[in-house]
Design an enzyme around this catalytic site. Sequence first.
Site, PDB file in Angstrom:
ATOM      1  N   ASN A  15       0.865  -1.184   0.000  1.00 49.48           N
ATOM      2  CA  ASN A  15       0.000   0.000   0.000  1.00 49.48           C
ATOM      3  C   ASN A  15       0.899   1.230   0.000  1.00 49.48           C
ATOM      4  O   ASN A  15       1.459   1.592   1.030  1.00 49.48           O
ATOM      5  CB  ASN A  15      -0.901  -0.035   1.250  1.00 49.48           C
ATOM      6  N   HIS A  37      -9.577   1.234   5.056  1.00 47.98           N
ATOM      7  CA  HIS A  37      -8.242   1.399   5.663  1.00 47.98           C
ATOM      8  C   HIS A  37      -8.362   2.378   6.836  1.00 47.98           C
ATOM      9  O   HIS A  37      -9.145   3.326   6.792  1.00 47.98           O
ATOM     10  CB  HIS A  37      -7.244   1.917   4.630  1.00 47.98           C
ATOM     11  N   GLU A  75      -6.663   4.780   7.780  1.00 41.30           N
ATOM     12  CA  GLU A  75      -6.489   6.211   7.475  1.00 41.30           C
ATOM     13  C   GLU A  75      -7.755   6.786   6.847  1.00 41.30           C
ATOM     14  O   GLU A  75      -8.039   7.975   7.008  1.00 41.30           O
ATOM     15  CB  GLU A  75      -5.256   6.398   6.581  1.00 41.30           C
TER      16      GLU A  75
HETATM   17  P1  13P Z   1       3.085   0.656   7.734  1.00 46.74           P
HETATM   18  O1  13P Z   1       3.638  -0.623   7.167  1.00 46.74           O
HETATM   19  O2  13P Z   1       3.787   1.881   7.218  1.00 46.74           O
HETATM   20  O3  13P Z   1       3.003   0.609   9.237  1.00 46.74           O
HETATM   21  O4  13P Z   1       1.577   0.786   7.191  1.00 46.74           O
HETATM   22  C1  13P Z   1       0.722  -0.296   7.306  1.00 46.74           C
HETATM   23  C2  13P Z   1      -0.498  -0.011   6.523  1.00 46.74           C
HETATM   24  O5  13P Z   1      -1.273   0.865   6.858  1.00 46.74           O
HETATM   25  C3  13P Z   1      -0.736  -0.810   5.307  1.00 46.74           C
HETATM   26  O6  13P Z   1      -2.000  -0.585   4.797  1.00 46.74           O
END
Ligand code: 13P
Length: 259
Positions: free
Chosen positions: A11, A99, A101
């Site tokens: 991602n 997700h 976020e």
């Molecule tokens: P990181 O690997 O940067 O912690 O992010 C994980 C993530 O949100 C993948 O979707």
Amino acid sequence: MSHRKPLVGGNWKMNTDRTTSADLTRGVVDALKVQTDAEVVVFPPFPYLLSVRAILRDRGSNIRLGAQDVYHKPDGAFTGEVSVSMLKDCGVQVVLAGHSERRHVIGETDEQVNAKVHAVLDAGLDCVLCVGETLEQREAGHTDPVNQRQVRAGLAEVTGDMIERVTIAYEPVWAIGTGKNANPSDAQDVHAKIRKLVAHLFNQDIAERMRIIYGGSLKPDNAAGIFNEPDVDGGLVGGASLKVEDFAGIVRAAAASRP
Ligand code: 13P
């Protein structure tokens, strides 16, 4: 040992540009060649989907193309949004929904996430439903109820024939981009509970076949420990997916985690 083929997603989030997305794609393709022991998906930002797809096709890669998000309506006056048919038109095969976020920065609700899951599945694409608790929820002892609620809500009204195209990604929010990964036994515990819930909502056979992947500060040096857990079927990688060697190392760890 599990019969589920591991899945590893890169991602890229809101990173790369026209040049670096192409370089990263070429680098990942070359590093992995034809990868048969793990399914690999890259999730570039929307503007680079077509150019990444062209590189994957030109090089005969079996890496799949994913999108980080979608809007659930088919078309119309939704400024700034992207429909599933547009994604399909760009060669997208897999779409993330919910997700953390999107949930916590943009404010998506469980109902919106569920609508996205349906839009993706109705269009015949694969869906990765992301769930995970925040640090406050974890510290309050709410890890299980939060994940159960997000799985139930995300999969509401999904039918038995469509569920085959769903992967669940457990991504504890406190582990994303923080360098703090869940320890393997904690991840296993949550994954096993999610699988049990899927068996309850659908049936045992579907639960056994569903891939449940882990995300949150995965790196080449911690991936094997997590992927070797019986209910962890690969990972969703953020930061480390932007570095060819790190991402390739994580894919190799996933491929090696199953006989
Ligand atoms: P990181 O690997 O940067 O912690 O992010 C994980 C993530 O949100 C993948 O979707």
